[in-house]
Design a protein around this motif. Structure first.
Motif, PDB file in Angstrom:
ATOM      1  N   PRO A 175       0.823  -1.218   0.000  1.00  0.00           N
ATOM      2  CA  PRO A 175       0.000   0.000   0.000  1.00  0.00           C
ATOM      3  C   PRO A 175       0.857   1.268   0.000  1.00  0.00           C
ATOM      4  O   PRO A 175       1.814   1.392   0.769  1.00  0.00           O
ATOM      5  CB  PRO A 175      -0.806  -0.116   1.298  1.00  0.00           C
ATOM      6  CG  PRO A 175       0.064  -0.935   2.205  1.00  0.00           C
ATOM      7  CD  PRO A 175       0.842  -1.879   1.316  1.00  0.00           C
ATOM      8  N   ILE A 176       0.516   2.186  -0.872  1.00  0.00           N
ATOM      9  CA  ILE A 176       1.101   3.532  -0.872  1.00  0.00           C
ATOM     10  C   ILE A 176      -0.082   4.485  -0.777  1.00  0.00           C
ATOM     11  O   ILE A 176      -0.637   4.938  -1.782  1.00  0.00           O
ATOM     12  CB  ILE A 176       1.943   3.771  -2.137  1.00  0.00           C
ATOM     13  CG1 ILE A 176       3.071   2.737  -2.235  1.00  0.00           C
ATOM     14  CG2 ILE A 176       2.537   5.184  -2.145  1.00  0.00           C
ATOM     15  CD1 ILE A 176       3.932   2.867  -3.471  1.00  0.00           C
ATOM     16  N   LEU A 177      -0.465   4.779   0.450  1.00  0.00           N
ATOM     17  CA  LEU A 177      -1.749   5.422   0.703  1.00  0.00           C
ATOM     18  C   LEU A 177      -1.595   6.681   1.550  1.00  0.00           C
ATOM     19  O   LEU A 177      -0.735   6.748   2.425  1.00  0.00           O
ATOM     20  CB  LEU A 177      -2.686   4.457   1.443  1.00  0.00           C
ATOM     21  CG  LEU A 177      -2.996   3.117   0.756  1.00  0.00           C
ATOM     22  CD1 LEU A 177      -3.683   2.177   1.727  1.00  0.00           C
ATOM     23  CD2 LEU A 177      -3.858   3.335  -0.484  1.00  0.00           C
ATOM     24  N   LYS A 178      -2.439   7.646   1.259  1.00  0.00           N
ATOM     25  CA  LYS A 178      -2.564   8.832   2.111  1.00  0.00           C
ATOM     26  C   LYS A 178      -4.016   9.273   2.115  1.00  0.00           C
ATOM     27  O   LYS A 178      -4.648   9.385   1.059  1.00  0.00           O
ATOM     28  CB  LYS A 178      -1.686   9.984   1.625  1.00  0.00           C
ATOM     29  CG  LYS A 178      -1.870  11.257   2.471  1.00  0.00           C
ATOM     30  CD  LYS A 178      -0.879  12.323   2.117  1.00  0.00           C
ATOM     31  CE  LYS A 178      -1.191  13.626   2.864  1.00  0.00           C
ATOM     32  NZ  LYS A 178      -1.131  13.449   4.337  1.00  0.00           N
ATOM     33  N   MET A 179      -4.533   9.539   3.290  1.00  0.00           N
ATOM     34  CA  MET A 179      -5.936   9.910   3.407  1.00  0.00           C
ATOM     35  C   MET A 179      -6.214  11.253   2.727  1.00  0.00           C
ATOM     36  O   MET A 179      -5.480  12.221   2.901  1.00  0.00           O
ATOM     37  CB  MET A 179      -6.338   9.989   4.876  1.00  0.00           C
ATOM     38  CG  MET A 179      -6.233   8.664   5.607  1.00  0.00           C
ATOM     39  SD  MET A 179      -7.233   7.326   4.883  1.00  0.00           S
ATOM     40  CE  MET A 179      -6.039   6.479   3.819  1.00  0.00           C
ATOM     41  N   GLY A 180      -7.292  11.246   1.942  1.00  0.00           N
ATOM     42  CA  GLY A 180      -7.699  12.468   1.264  1.00  0.00           C
ATOM     43  C   GLY A 180      -6.809  12.850   0.108  1.00  0.00           C
ATOM     44  O   GLY A 180      -6.799  14.021  -0.289  1.00  0.00           O
ATOM     45  N   CYS A 181      -6.071  11.901  -0.448  1.00  0.00           N
ATOM     46  CA  CYS A 181      -5.114  12.231  -1.502  1.00  0.00           C
ATOM     47  C   CYS A 181      -5.167  11.159  -2.585  1.00  0.00           C
ATOM     48  O   CYS A 181      -5.639  10.040  -2.351  1.00  0.00           O
ATOM     49  CB  CYS A 181      -3.703  12.323  -0.896  1.00  0.00           C
ATOM     50  SG  CYS A 181      -2.566  13.372  -1.811  1.00  0.00           S
ATOM     51  N   VAL A 182      -4.700  11.495  -3.768  1.00  0.00           N
ATOM     52  CA  VAL A 182      -4.607  10.549  -4.872  1.00  0.00           C
ATOM     53  C   VAL A 182      -3.294  10.788  -5.601  1.00  0.00           C
ATOM     54  O   VAL A 182      -2.627  11.798  -5.388  1.00  0.00           O
ATOM     55  CB  VAL A 182      -5.781  10.705  -5.870  1.00  0.00           C
ATOM     56  CG1 VAL A 182      -7.107  10.384  -5.210  1.00  0.00           C
ATOM     57  CG2 VAL A 182      -5.801  12.102  -6.458  1.00  0.00           C
TER      58      VAL A 182
END
Length: 841
Positions: A560-567
């Motif tokens: 996972p390469i994830l950040k909340m509220g971001c794309v």
């Protein structure tokens, strides 16, 4: 008149407080917007706070800091404890089980005077009344006010002590210097707070609204007015201006709530409008100099009741109605909001506030006739309870007289008084019970839900998406799963593992506990050399349970390469429209990491999103998404492009909540009673990514048929809850999507069918690929609000016309239950989305 001398009591200022509470209540009940009443409260509070506290600190016989705090708490806490305890119990009786823990936690935050921090930490902007707003949302102002008072008390006492210590005998600094220093310090602090509020307004208005640092200037300004202007004699030549000044002041105060969105503007620079109005009203009640009768004027200034000198608005404010409201204003403020929320919850069958033509409030939720009746009843009951609270709790428990100076919180006489000890003991016990209710409930719920999480669901009873994809039979009288009580037990594993970047983070999180652990964030076949990156925000993240199933079957490792509220590839603002610089910084680092460490099997990401940042449809593929996929393709990296989910929107800019709708028994068999959303409102007729991404190295994935059928996207499919909120999958439903996701990713026939659909979409678009023609990107950042350029009245009416019809039927007596239209899906507003699963993006 000496600025430090005791002042005559201003009954007209009490009446101003009464006007302020009237505005707060009326706007909360019938308008559904923030009035300027709270801001006037803060200003008036500063008038009565700073001058007396400075004089007290400079007096050798004044109360100590401990005594000042005790006096303040005796004035405020008993009524707060009474209201919070009663309404929490009422909430636990009226609310369904999924709301209990949150209600108890909100109650505890109120008693601890941290409600403003509590709301801000949950990302809850100040919202209009609805079924899903907190019972104690209004306590934020009291929390911020007490925080300011306590911090100010400490500073005043410390500074006064330091100045006295530095004073030289016989010459140099005198006692008056302490006054000068404290007044100057108040000026500086007020100015600094105002500058900070103006700055934060453009950076993070959500936090700006709740911040005690931002709010200080309103109270500080009141303090300066109280020190320098209140009761100062006005020149005789300006006496004729008192009446128009008072009228203009009242107009400014009232008009603020009608024409400004306080939640989006205060305490920024526009707050000066109502505070200027309040200042004009106060100055209009100041005495007027009369050189021909100095002795009489001096005597008149010392009288506590100078109502005979008042004219215009000031004379109206000392009449009985406004004086009554002023006396009960504190208790009325406490009672009216929880009663309003409980009444709205009880009588409404639509979760979340419903806005009609820009109007919110109980009439928008219940309809005009019923809304007015319930609203009036709430006001009458609030007034009655406020009077009882003020008479039998506030007044008796106040400090009747100032005690002898002491650093002990209670005198010996009080400690020997059985009634006093009983009152304090009861308050301590009740407070402890309220504060501990939330943690105890949460612990028990977690234990119960953890046991349920380990259970395997019978596929015959819980077909989930197979009910739509394969027409699998769906047994009736089977409880919905997962259990509806807690959203936290419906989250993907990255949440518990700390394998995502939070809103404040800018680094890529690649190991557990937000990079604090050495354990890598990997899922699927964790030992495989084949790798897929799951990239983006929470709308990529909620596919992880499904992707985990696919990856284990295909022997692929998921990173996972994830950040909340971001794309990836598109720096977004926050949900409320504020700037989000952390997103842009994370995006740059995430892209760099992907290109420096290319995955063997590509990047899995969403390739569509709703039209607006709040979630309004139909979905589209922004140019930035196309550019990102093109960059991946040019780098030889394959993209698994999944179409975004249909968002459950109740009205423009207001998300629904399928979980709460189902939990509260609003799920029915009638049209639009599926606690879901209308497919045509949420999604374009043809997947926009088919045309936009034509010619790029991408596998198109569209799971809409797994959750929508016959034009509806219900909250429950095959006895399984689809969404944990308004647009994020539950972990159980996501896991059940695994077989269909694997088919669309790796089955040659499915890939060929999607390719054929793409070719047809391109042909229907005139043979043109990419984002063009009718698929030009729309504003995904912010939807215009009523009164702003670009706002379309008919768009709102399109959302709520079904609701209007349902409530009209109720008002005419032709319906006993609300048959909510297909366009009014049940749910909570964006302000109520939990931050535990990140932003709704």
């Amino acid at each position: 008149m000496n600025s430090t001398a005791p002042r005559s009591y201003r009954r007209d200022v009490d009446g101003l407080r009464g006007l302020a509470i009237a505005l707060v209540v009326i706007f909360h009940v019938f308008v559904g917007r923030v009035s300027s009443g709270v801001d006037v409260f803060l200003l008036v509070g500063g008038i009565f706070f700073f001058g007396p506290q400075i004089r007290n600190a400079l007096s050798p016989t004044g109360q100590t800091l401990v005594q000042s705090v005790v006096r303040l708490l005796r004035r405020l806490y008993p009524a707060l404890l009474t209201v919070v305890t009663v309404t929490m119990v009422a909430g636990l009786v009226v609310y369904s089980r999924p709301r209990w823990v949150q209600t108890a936690q909100d109650a505890a935050a109120s008693l601890l005077y941290r409600q403003n921090f509590h709301l801000a930490s949950q990302g809850q902007d100040y919202a209009a009344v609805g079924r899903d707003v907190s019972l104690y949302q209004h306590i934020w102002s009291m929390s911020a006010q007490l925080q300011i008072y306590l911090a100010s008390l400490v500073v005043i006492v410390v500074v006064a002590w330091l100045v006295r210590r530095w004073r030289r005998d016989g010459s140099g600094v005198r006692a008056v210097s302490a006054v000068t220093v404290l007044h100057l310090l108040l000026v500086v602090a007020t100015a600094a707070s105002f500058v900070y509020a103006v700055y934060l307004h453009s950076v993070d208005q959500g936090w700006n609204y709740y911040s005690p640092v931002s709010r200080f200037w309103e109270i500080g300004l009141g303090g300066l007015l109280g020190i320098w202007l209140v009761n100062r004699e006005l020149p005789a030549g300006v006496a004729r201006f008192r009446v128009p000044a008072g009228i203009v002041g009242v107009v400014l105060i009232i008009a603020t709530g009608l024409f400004l969105d306080g939640a989006a503007q205060f305490p920024g620079p526009l707050t000066l409008i109502p505070l200027t109005g309040a200042t004009l009203v106060i100055l209009a009640g100041n005495p007027v100099a009369d050189r021909s009768d100095r002795a009489d004027r001096s005597d008149r200034a010392d009288r506590s009741d100078r109502s005979g000198d008042l004219v215009g608005v000031s004379a109206v404010l000392v009449t009985r109605p406004f004086q009554f409201l002023g006396r009960v204003s504190y208790s009325l403020y406490l009672w009216h909001w929880p009663l309003l929320v409980l009444a709205t919850f009880h009588f409404s069958t639509v979760t979340g506030p419903t806005r009609t033509a820009g109007v919110q409030g109980i009439t928008a939720t219940l309809g005009p006739r019923r809304g007015v009746a319930v609203g009036v009843a709430v006001i009458v009951l609030s007034l009655a309870l406020a009077w009882l609270t003020q008479r039998y709790i506030e007044t008796p428990l106040r400090e009747a007289r100032k005690p002898t100076r002491s650093w002990w919180p209670a005198s010996r006489e009080a400690l020997r008084s059985r009634p006093a000890v009983a009152v304090v003991g009861t308050a301590v016990v009740v407070s402890a019970a309220v504060v501990s209710t939330g943690p105890v409930m949460e612990y028990r719920e977690n234990a119960r839900l953890s046991a349920m999480d380990a259970e395997d669901l019978d596929p015959a009873q819980y077909p989930g998406p197979r009910a739509f994809l394969e027409d699998a039979p769906v047994p009736s009288d089977v409880p919905v799963r997962p259990d509806l009580s807690s959203e936290k037990h419906m989250l993907p594993p990255t949440q518990d593992d700390g394998c995502y970047a939070r809103f404040s983070d800018t680094d890529i999180v690649l190991t557990h506990d937000f990079n604090d652990s050495s354990e890598p964030c990997v899922y699927g076949d964790v030992n495989s050399r084949r790798t897929i990156y799951l990239a983006g925000g929470s709308h990529s993240e909620h596919y992880l349970p499904a992707l985990d199933v696919v990856a284990k079957s295909q022997h692929i490792r998921i990173v996972p390469i994830l950040k909340m509220g971001c794309v990836l590839g598109m720096p977004l603002p926050r949900l409320g429209g504020d700037e989000y610089p952390e997103c842009a910084e994370w995006d740059a680092r995430a892209q760099q990491y992907i290109f420096d460490n290319p995955p063997t099997d590509g990047v899995f990401m969403t390739v569509t999103r709703p039209t607006t940042i709040e979630g309004d449809g139909p979905d589209q593929t922004p140019t930035e998404y196309v550019d990102m996929v093109r960059k991946l393709s040019d780098a030889g990296i394959h993209t698994w492009g999944v179409r975004d989910t249909p968002w459950n929107m109740q009205a423009p800019g207001e998300q629904g909540n399928g979980r709460l709708c189902v939990a509260e028994g609003l799920l029915g068999d009638g049209p639009g009673q599926d606690c879901g959303t209308d497919l045509n409102l949420a999604m374009a007729e043809v997947n926009p990514a088919l045309v936009a991404l034509d010619g790029l190295d991408v596998t198109e994935i569209d799971l809409t048929d797994s959750m929508c059928r016959d034009g509806r996207c219900p909250a429950v499919v095959g006895n399984v809850l689809v969404y944990r909120d308004g647009q994020h999958f539950t972990d159980v439903f996501s896991q059940m999507l695994g077989p269909e996701l694997e088919r669309q990713m790796f089955d040659p026939d499915a890939v060929a069918a999607m390719k054929s659909a793409q070719e047809k979409a391109v042909a229907d678009n005139g043979g043109t690929s990419g984002v063009s023609g009718e698929l030009l990107p729309k504003d995904v950042r912010r939807m215009p609000k009523p009164g702003e350029e670009g706002y379309e009245e008919g768009y709102v009416e399109g959302y709520v016309e079904g609701y209007d019809a349902g409530t009209a039927a109720e008002d005419d007596g032709t319906a006993t239950t609300s048959a909510t239209a297909a366009t009014t899906s049940q749910g909570s507003p964006p302000a109520q989305q939990s931050t535990v699963d990140g932003s709704a993006r």
